[in-house]
Design an enzyme around this catalytic site. Sequence first.
Site, PDB file in Angstrom:
ATOM      1  N   GLU A  59       1.610 -55.602  -9.272  1.00 47.78           N
ATOM      2  CA  GLU A  59       0.549 -55.068  -8.401  1.00 47.78           C
ATOM      3  C   GLU A  59      -0.172 -53.936  -9.106  1.00 47.78           C
ATOM      4  O   GLU A  59      -1.392 -53.794  -9.017  1.00 47.78           O
ATOM      5  CB  GLU A  59       1.149 -54.559  -7.077  1.00 47.78           C
ATOM      6  CG  GLU A  59       0.100 -54.092  -6.055  1.00 47.78           C
ATOM      7  CD  GLU A  59      -0.277 -52.613  -6.134  1.00 47.78           C
ATOM      8  OE1 GLU A  59      -1.179 -52.181  -5.410  1.00 47.78           O
ATOM      9  OE2 GLU A  59       0.328 -51.881  -6.957  1.00 47.78           O
ATOM     10  N   HIS A 103       2.435 -42.152  -8.434  1.00 53.86           N
ATOM     11  CA  HIS A 103       2.298 -42.656  -9.804  1.00 53.86           C
ATOM     12  C   HIS A 103       2.824 -41.670 -10.839  1.00 53.86           C
ATOM     13  O   HIS A 103       2.356 -41.663 -11.977  1.00 53.86           O
ATOM     14  CB  HIS A 103       0.842 -43.064 -10.108  1.00 53.86           C
ATOM     15  CG  HIS A 103       0.481 -44.369  -9.454  1.00 53.86           C
ATOM     16  ND1 HIS A 103      -0.722 -45.001  -9.656  1.00 53.86           N
ATOM     17  CD2 HIS A 103       1.179 -45.166  -8.610  1.00 53.86           C
ATOM     18  CE1 HIS A 103      -0.742 -46.142  -8.957  1.00 53.86           C
ATOM     19  NE2 HIS A 103       0.396 -46.248  -8.308  1.00 53.86           N
TER      20      HIS A 103
END
Length: 450
Positions: A183, A299
């Site tokens: 993804e 992230h």
Amino acid sequence: MTHPRSSLPVSTSGRLAAAALVTVAGLLAAAPASSAAPDRTGAATAGARVLAAPDIPIGNVKAHLTQFQSIATANGGSRAHGRTGYKASVDYVKARLDAAGFTTTVQEFTTSGSTGYNLVADWPGGDPNQVLMAGAHLDSVSSGAGINDNGSGSAAVLETALAVSRAQLRPARHLRFAWWGAEELGLVGSKHYVNNLPAADRARVSGYINLDMAGSPNPGYFVYDDDPAIEKVFKDWYAGIGVPTEIETEGDGRSDHASFKNAGIPVGGLFTGAGRTKTAAQAAKWGGTSGQAFDRCYHSSCDTTANINDTALDRNSDALAHAIWTLGTAEPVPPGESYENAADVAVPDNGAAVTSALTVSGRTGNAPAALRAGVDIKHTWRGDLVVDLLAPDGTAYRLKDSSSSDSADNVVATYTVDASAEPANGTWRLRVQDVAAQDTGYVDSWKLTF
Ligand code: TRP
Ligand code: ZN
Ligand code: CA
């Protein structure tokens, strides 16, 4: 925003008591009535009936996160596409699903020079022409373990699937759960899945629910504004626990639901926020810290098991289970469902009243304003008989008076009763009394039609 099609039902109820049944309005009007699904104990008075979801144990969800963390730690710090930590994550989830009775499939694809994997788990049964899917991306970015992004969604979907197995759920719709690869490289796995689904199978997917970031440490409660039915199920669930939601706006199309939406499949989902900053108004209603990102470790390497808000993850796991149960088990109420007692009851001549009982259970709300009581009494002079319907609380509704001039035999009739003041559930009785000598008879059968 466009809504390509909506083929899922809309729940009219929020959070549910464990054994409750709720109504679902406006669904599948053309679907055939079925009267005796063994795992459904009752029916709503309008719309459709569904089963209530179990509470998803947050401890189980967090145990999956601990496993994802260990996998990352043992594999160079991440679970990213192309790294051994990704495949180890697939193996972990697959083993749990296989042990729970799912039919699992690992779909391979290649991107950025490495093999990627989607994991798809089908729960046997349900209408194959109405597939309800829920999914989450299982890959992390390469800079960290990806516990909130998206171990959280992966674990919530996994634990919901395991709850389906624990319940040995027999849903109306076929249930399919999925964990997507790559993804973070551009929705690669989910695009691969959708693009390789034969068109006929794609048309059978009636909804896809996405969870990507379900436990952000400074959480918001965001619901995707896509398929109205899915959106309503989530909003109602949150309203039921008194937690306000907002529409997800931090990048529509930034997760795997976009792959489905682009194929015209109805989508929905939940999200607790990524790099965007929580406003003062949001902190006022949700708690947490205003002026700070929903996920300061988005992230990055600090996206570890410490980067989870348990309450948010618990709520979203329960909300997902609620959506799967509500949308997956809804089936039309058999119109005019009946309850019958066909046991004969003798009516003594010119004697005491007798009753014949019917137990009604599993319905919601009150009886209808046009409750129909079907009576079949065999008698040689029907004018002797006084007949009442007794509600569960004992309230008597006169169906028929005696009459010395009514010399016909038998009472075979359907009476309409305004029983809207009476709860539907409980023991209803037909009371029959013979008030004149000589002619006799018995209650052959009677029934209530809701
Ligand atoms: N994994 C997603 C991404 O990196 C996280 C995300 C950002 C997201 N915005 C979103 C997920 C909106 C769902 C909805 O892009
Ligand atoms: Zn993500
Ligand atoms: Ca008599």
